[in-house]
Scaffold this active site. Structure first.
Site, PDB file in Angstrom:
ATOM      1  N   THR A  85     -25.865 -24.423  -0.733  1.00  0.00           N
ATOM      2  CA  THR A  85     -26.960 -23.750   0.144  1.00  0.00           C
ATOM      3  C   THR A  85     -28.203 -24.333   0.514  1.00  0.00           C
ATOM      4  O   THR A  85     -28.895 -24.517   1.491  1.00  0.00           O
ATOM      5  CB  THR A  85     -26.958 -22.415  -0.228  1.00  0.00           C
ATOM      6  N   THR A 160     -24.581 -22.614  -6.155  1.00  0.00           N
ATOM      7  CA  THR A 160     -24.689 -21.784  -7.126  1.00  0.00           C
ATOM      8  C   THR A 160     -23.400 -21.336  -7.620  1.00  0.00           C
ATOM      9  O   THR A 160     -23.611 -20.910  -8.999  1.00  0.00           O
ATOM     10  CB  THR A 160     -25.330 -20.538  -6.519  1.00  0.00           C
ATOM     11  N   ASP A 161     -22.224 -21.612  -6.931  1.00  0.00           N
ATOM     12  CA  ASP A 161     -21.079 -21.054  -7.493  1.00  0.00           C
ATOM     13  C   ASP A 161     -20.780 -21.731  -8.918  1.00  0.00           C
ATOM     14  O   ASP A 161     -20.382 -20.988  -9.950  1.00  0.00           O
ATOM     15  CB  ASP A 161     -20.032 -21.522  -6.700  1.00  0.00           C
ATOM     16  N   LYS A 238     -23.603 -16.710 -12.927  1.00  0.00           N
ATOM     17  CA  LYS A 238     -23.721 -16.018 -11.649  1.00  0.00           C
ATOM     18  C   LYS A 238     -22.960 -14.989 -11.936  1.00  0.00           C
ATOM     19  O   LYS A 238     -21.696 -14.804 -12.081  1.00  0.00           O
ATOM     20  CB  LYS A 238     -23.152 -16.962 -10.592  1.00  0.00           C
TER      21      LYS A 238
END
Ligand code: GLU
Length: 411
Positions: A85, A160-161, A238
């Site tokens: 992202t 980020t995952d 996360k």
């Protein structure tokens, strides 16, 4: 005439009428939603019923790359783009949103970064991080080693995952660093007014200019734009799908924080003269989530042909007793089996209940308070770089801050 990005339009929706500049789509945009830059500067996403052009505009897709002469009084930071992202940004002059196609575009969209450092930027991949693979971690590690011979620090924009997986992999593959390695992402793409991309990226650059000789993750610490946390690469996770403060250090405090300045709360390894690369990974390792109802044949197939396995046990590190013979056989056949906890918080202890003691008796290694995915990556790395006995003995030793001292109160 169809409205085009850049046109000043009036959009009628169920909730009312809005006026503003029509923004370009990016690959994260919902098909039914149009993004409008309102007169007050905010971007909103709305489902239109009717769009009317008020004034024809002109949207220019510009490259941000600028030729800035090298300055000796600021360090050089290398940016290695991998996607996610964060690789979409808003052009602060036109208000337009672009998927950042080059790392230079990404970096130069934050003007303060250019003040902070000389920029070296390249794109290694442009993928969503769920598509990461161990071979890509190796490519990133090799690229970091190369870049650190030209730069004082490295910043890696990343989805980020699975950012914490990459952070853990790099932590093991790069045992000594001549400069900080900082992973950074964004929970909200830059076309949203609430995007965290800008502050995260600038904070990451500040950390990349310190003497931190470790791999770190820098992300928002709170839901507002207050400050960022610096997380050790082997301790971070996360913990929320969408909040800006989704990243947390588990079983430890963050290494430090960044707003105007960088402040460290904990001791850390300092940068050295050289960057050492140990980049072999044995991919024959599985990460197994135990659940009540897991049957023997399921576990057997997950252990089949594996050189190593990490079992995420319940509570203090347990699995159903019916599975013990399967695990015992795997250990006897030479598979290295470690156990961590599904609780994530707290420490494995196989001495309390009989199921734990039996697991220990068949040769399963308790892995203290290490995170499951970190244990999985560490075992891949150990089996790739050491003989099996050394790998077994190092698995439960603290190498990169992944295990905390028993006396530390962490939660
Ligand atoms: N799932 C994607 C990834 O991890 C996009 C999410 C993000 O970057 O935050 O790359």
């Amino acid at each position: 005439m169809h409205p085009e990005p850049g046109d000043y339009v009036e959009v009628r929706t169920k909730k009312g009428v809005f006026k503003g500049i029509l923004m370009p789509r990016n690959r994260f945009s919902d098909e039914n939603v149009v993004i409008l830059k309102l007169d007050n500067g905010y971007n909103i996403g709305i489902v239109p019923e009717e769009i009317k052009i008020i004034k024809k505009g002109h949207f220019e897709k510009k490259s941000h790359k600028r030729d800035i002469p090298r300055r000796d009084y600021v360090p050089t930071i290398s940016f290695i783009g991998t996607g996610g992202t964060i690789a979409s940004y808003v052009d602060y002059r036109t208000g337009a949103v672009n998927p950042a196609l080059t790392a230079e575009d990404l970096v130069f969209s934050v003007p303060e970064i250019v003040e902070e450092c000389n920029v070296r930027a390249s794109i290694l991949f442009n993928i969503l991080s769920e598509d990461m693979r161990p071979e890509y971690w190796i490519k990133i590690a090799r690229k970091v080693k190369k870049e650190l011979s030209h730069a004082a620090g490295v910043v890696i924009p990343h989805g980020t995952d699975t950012m914490s997986y990459t952070a853990a992999a790099l932590s093991f593959m790069l045992p000594e660093l001549s400069g900080p390695v900082v992973l950074v992402g964004a929970q909200r793409s830059s076309d949203r007014p609430s995007s965290d991309a800008y502050m995260n990226l600038l904070s990451a650059v500040k950390v990349a200019k310190t003497d931190l000789g470790e791999v770190a993750v820098v992300m928002h610490a709170t839901t507002s734009d207050d400050y960022c946390h610096i997380h050790r690469g082997t301790r971070v996770r996360k913990m929320h799908t969408s909040r800006r403060d989704a990243f947390k250090s588990i079983n430890t405090q963050p290494l430090g924080k960044v707003n105007k300045e960088v402040v460290f709360f904990q001791d850390y390894r300092k940068t050295g003269d050289e960057t050492v690369l140990m980049d072999r990974m044995d991919e024959k390792v599985s990460l197994i989530y135990y659940y009540p109802g897991m049957d023997e044949s399921t576990l057997e197939s997950l252990l089949m042909d594996m050189h190593g396995a990490i079992i995420m046990g319940t509570g203090l590190g347990h699995v159903g007793t019916h599975l013990l013979p399967i695990i015992e056989k795997a250990v006897k056949d030479g598979t290295v089996v470690g156990v961590v906890t599904q609780c994530l918080y707290g420490r494995v202890n196989l001495n309390v209940y009989s199921t734990g003691r039996k697991l220990k008796a068949v040769g399963v290694i308790p892995l203290e308070d290490m995170l499951p995915e970190v244990a999985y990556i560490k075992l891949m790395w150990l089996l790739g770089n050491y003989d099996i006995d050394t790998a077994k003995s190092l698995l439960s030793k603290n190498l990169r801050g992944e295990i905390s001292d028993r006396r530390m109160i962490t939660w």
